[in-house]
Design an enzyme around this catalytic site. Structure first.
Site, PDB file in Angstrom:
ATOM      1  N   GLY A  88      -3.634  63.919  74.977  1.00 14.39           N
ATOM      2  CA  GLY A  88      -3.110  65.253  75.220  1.00 14.39           C
ATOM      3  C   GLY A  88      -4.040  66.155  76.007  1.00 14.39           C
ATOM      4  N   CYS A 138      29.790  59.463  76.029  1.00 15.05           N
ATOM      5  CA  CYS A 138      29.774  59.168  77.464  1.00 15.05           C
ATOM      6  C   CYS A 138      31.160  58.713  77.898  1.00 15.05           C
ATOM      7  CB  CYS A 138      28.746  58.077  77.760  1.00 15.05           C
ATOM      8  SG  CYS A 138      28.840  57.426  79.443  1.00 15.05           S
ATOM      9  N   CYS A 165      30.740  54.699  79.141  1.00 11.90           N
ATOM     10  CA  CYS A 165      30.364  53.606  78.246  1.00 11.90           C
ATOM     11  C   CYS A 165      30.602  53.950  76.783  1.00 11.90           C
ATOM     12  CB  CYS A 165      28.911  53.193  78.464  1.00 11.90           C
ATOM     13  SG  CYS A 165      27.719  54.322  77.713  1.00 11.90           S
ATOM     14  N   CYS A 194      23.755  52.910  80.853  1.00 11.37           N
ATOM     15  CA  CYS A 194      25.203  52.996  80.885  1.00 11.37           C
ATOM     16  C   CYS A 194      25.801  51.681  81.417  1.00 11.37           C
ATOM     17  CB  CYS A 194      25.612  54.170  81.778  1.00 11.37           C
ATOM     18  SG  CYS A 194      27.299  54.750  81.492  1.00 11.37           S
ATOM     19  N   CYS A 204      26.305  59.135  80.784  1.00 11.99           N
ATOM     20  CA  CYS A 204      24.893  58.884  80.505  1.00 11.99           C
ATOM     21  C   CYS A 204      24.058  59.250  81.728  1.00 11.99           C
ATOM     22  CB  CYS A 204      24.649  57.400  80.222  1.00 11.99           C
ATOM     23  SG  CYS A 204      25.311  56.848  78.657  1.00 11.99           S
TER      24      CYS A 204
END
Lengths: 232, 308, 268
Positions: free
Chosen positions: B40, B249, B252, B280, B274
């Site tokens: 970080g 979605c 899909c 997808c 998606c």
């Protein structure tokens, strides 16, 4: 009785640096003591330094020399050399000053001004209010004024608020400077009674009273300041 | 030195392998090692000029260039899609300069360079995510002075970051930050996760993959090593939440992926699909069918595998 | 004898909260402040007065740890261990600034975040110190807004929309919310209308008393000094020329400069 104030060899002179350093002696070699239950009245012509002496006792003016032992919480403390926080503690618990003038604080009501010393000494809010109201009533301050800030009060009304604040819970030592100056006869008598009651409760009183009748009624002893004026 | 020598093919000048010279790659690797060692923490590095403008992923490209080797398989996504201009040109860049084998399949890739998304398919140990970062400093908008933000990071003074979230809740009733949502890494440094949707933040938490972040313009590199805690900042009584959609979605039928809203005709017709194009496609290949797949296929927007 | 004693006041604190010794700051040949020494006790309010250029602001910046003096030591006894504020790590000094110390700037813009709501401004110190419960932070912020007489309905407004007096009160709430032991104030009523000043002064007086705050207040206004402070230091040309109980210094000034200052005021 317990000695509450012991003044030793106190002298005061003002030096005015911005007026050519002129030195104005006020008095010299002041010695006296005041015991609990006594009322010492300072006498002497106007300008003799009565007010200055009272202010010195309060720690407001600094003497040029000498010491002032104030009995605070059971032991003598020299208020001349005490550090500020000790002086403030002495004033909070031992030493009261009653002047002719009320220092008005913005937005604080008359009742709150009178309650304040009680609260500072640990009284409950209810007890403080009750005692403060009783005192304002005794000094004949109209009830409609109690919740107002005294900035708009007349001189006499402000003075009575100030007296109520001082006597609602009298200090072991009370320094009093002309408290009855603008009061009518009735209120003047109330003040005389209040002083007598404080003294009977054991307060040591040192005061200046221009009114001869008041002086006579209050004093147990006199001290003439003129005796200490320096023969320059 | 494995200098690229296919000069004869005339489209390829004699660039070093993966474009950057070896000294530069070493410098970047040193920065990466430091970044991995202090999860970080933003490590400054000497960002180089690349053959595209800063702000187009030069930070990510330099990180990828420093770590890629002939054995790697590279996937590049932009907004979740493998076939957008930026993704295509970066992929081609590494094909030409590093002989990189490329892929669109998340589970086949060893390096995934990304802008704006983390793939839906779970990442695996051994994979490396490379994030393109426009603004690495999460405190920058709150505190303009670099010297001050460094001190704030050094001593973990993150109250101000929380003030930003407070302001959001006070004004809108919830935290309205939806992307680049600040995270606390390893309980120590507050980090900008790059402009991924906050939907993807939980994927960083304890991920088995190594995550590297490159900011070319701002000259910073930082990292999240595998299996590191990545917690999105929040309040006890306003816990972090990800976006959700009322419908799955359209292509899909996935109900658990990040959806983009797509306009499909001039009549204001829309559908939600998606954003991860590979995810997808994979689902459709597996036989999952969304409510609008047939319509979309009829319009030749996608291929309907079931029909073909 | 009628002698009531408040037990809290009987035991005067054994140690000063702040001990200042030989603090001096020079700007080349010029003296910013020189050889300043004093002790400040818990609950005490110290005023520093003097005209512009007397060194009072320089001194305040040194005492508050904003500037480092060329010489001198400031020891703070607000925590378990006495802290030498100039030799302590910067991290510790910054922590002190967010917790046990507070600074009220003359210009509220220097002390407030102008783009953050009133609630956020007050809540920042709480969040700095680890508060992470939105509801509780907001509740505390509301309580403080009310204490400084800002209507609850203004909690989500930004300070830009506030009057100067309100901004100053907000700044005070922002500082006092962490319940500091010591507050530094630089001309806290400067730049305000007289009527607004009076309200702010009274508010400060009540807050300082109720919270038992120790404070160091720089002001050129002797009326402010008289109303708010217990003790006074008079500065001239970077040096303390007179100090003592506030009413002593104002009513019976001994130094030529203090006499000049007090006589230059109509009534205080």
């Amino acid at each position: 009785m317990t000695t509450m104030i012991q003044v030793e060899n106190v002298a005061k002179a003002f030096t005015l640096h911005n007026q050519g350093g002129v030195r104005l002696p006020v008095f010299d070699n002041v010695n006296f003591s005041v015991a609990a239950g006594e009322a010492l009245v300072l006498a002497g012509a106007s300008g003799a330094g009565k007010s200055s002496l009272l202010r010195i006792l309060y720690g407001n003016y600094r003497p040029t020399s000498g010491r002032i032992a104030v009995t605070h919480a059971g032991r003598p403390i020299d208020i001349v050399t005490a550090v500020p926080r000790t002086v403030l503690d002495i004033r909070r618990r031992t030493l009261g000053f009653v002047s002719q003038f009320l220092r008005v604080i913005p937005r604080v009501s008359a009742l709150d001004i009178v309650r304040d010393p009680l609260l500072a000494r640990g009284a409950s809010a209810e007890e403080a209010s009750a005692r403060a109201k009783a005192m304002l009533a005794r000094l004949n301050l109209p009830q409609r004024l109690w919740d107002l800030a005294p900035a708009t009060f007349s001189g006499g009304e402000q003075q009575r608020v100030n007296i109520a604040r001082s006597f609602v819970d009298p200090s072991p030592i009370m320094l009093i400077d002309e408290p009855t100056a603008s009061l009518d006869a009735g209120n003047r008598n109330v003040v005389v009674q209040l002083i007598a009651e404080a003294r009977e409760q054991g307060s040591a009183i040192v005061g200046i009273f221009h009114d001869e009748a008041v002086r006579e009624a209050v004093a147990t002893r006199y001290l003439d300041i003129t005796d200490f004026r320096k023969a320059a | 030195m494995n200098t690229h020598l296919n000069v004869g093919e005339d489209t390829k000048p004699a660039y070093n392998y993966a474009y950057l010279d070896e000294q530069t790659k070493r410098m970047i690797r040193r920065a990466l090692l430091k970044a991995v060692a202090i999860p970080g923490y933003q490590v400054p590095f000497g960002s180089r000029e690349m053959p595209l403008a800063r702000g187009w992923g030069t930070g990510g490209i330099q990180v990828t260039a420093a770590i890629i080797g002939p054995e790697d398989r590279l996937k590049v996504i932009d907004q979740g899609a493998d076939d957008t201009t930026n993704a295509v040109s970066i992929r081609r860049f590494f094909e030409r300069t590093a002989d990189a084998r490329t892929t669109e399949a998340t589970d086949e890739a060893t390096i995934i360079q990304t802008r704006h998304r983390i793939p839906e398919a779970p990442l695996k140990a051994g994979q490396i995510m490379v994030y393109q970062v426009p603004q690495p400093e999460p405190l920058r908008k709150l505190e303009p002075h670099e010297a001050e933000t460094r001190k704030m990071h050094a001593w973990g003074e993150y109250g101000l970051m929380q003030v930003k979230l407070y302001e959001n809740i006070a004004r809108f009733g919830e935290v309205t930050t939806t992307y680049d949502y600040p995270v606390m890494v390893n309980g120590r440094y507050v980090m900008a996760p790059s402009p991924i949707p906050k939907f993807d933040n939980p994927k960083m938490q304890m991920s088995p993959a190594l995550q590297l972040f490159g900011a070319g313009r701002e000259k910073r590199i930082y990292a999240v090593p595998p299996h590191t805690s990545v917690r999105s900042l929040d309040f006890e009584d306003h816990p972090f939440r990800i976006q959700s959609w009322e419908q799955p979605c359209g292509l899909c039928g996935a109900a658990d992926s990040y959806l983009d809203e797509v306009v499909i005709d001039d009549q204001g017709g829309r559908m939600f699909v998606c954003s991860d194009s590979h995810h997808c496609e994979t689902r459709r290949a597996e036989g999952h069918r969304g409510a609008m797949l047939a319509d979309a296929s009829a319009l030749h927007l996608v291929e309907d595998e079931a029909k073909s | 004898m009628n002698m009531q004693v408040n037990p809290q006041e009987l035991a005067l604190d054994p140690q000063p909260l702040l001990s200042v010794a030989g603090v001096s700051r020079f700007y080349g040949e010029r003296i910013g402040c020189a050889d300043v020494a004093f002790d400040l006790w818990p609950g005490e309010v110290l005023g520093i007065v003097g005209e512009s250029g007397s060194g009072k602001s320089t001194l305040l910046r040194c005492l508050a740890g904003i500037d480092k003096p060329d010489r001198g030591e400031v020891l703070f006894r607000g925590g378990a261990e006495p802290l030498d504020i100039y030799s302590v790590a910067e991290q510790e000094r910054r922590r002190l600034m967010r917790t046990a110390w507070g600074i009220v700037h003359q210009n509220p813009r220097d002390g407030l975040r102008m783009d953050v709501s009133a609630g956020g401004n007050v809540g920042e110190r709480l969040m700095d110190n680890g508060a992470r419960h939105y509801g509780k932070i907001r509740e505390t912020a509301l309580d403080w807004l009310q204490r400084v007489e800002i209507a609850a309905g203004r909690i989500d407004d930004r300070p830009r929309q506030f009057s100067g007096g309100m901004q100053q009160r907000l700044q005070i709430a922002r500082v006092l919310v962490s319940e500091p032991k010591l507050v530094f104030m630089d001309e806290p009523t400067g730049g305000l209308d007289v009527s607004v000043q009076a309200r702010l002064l009274d508010l400060l007086r009540v807050l300082v008393r109720d919270l038992g705050l120790a404070a160091i207040i720089v002001t050129h206004d002797l009326a402010v000094a008289r109303l708010l402070t217990d003790r006074l230091m008079v500065m001239k040309d970077g040096r303390v020329v007179e100090q003592g109980l506030t009413d002593q210094v104002l009513d019976d000034p001994h130094h030529a400069y203090t006499q000049l200052l007090t006589s230059a005021v109509l009534t205080v």
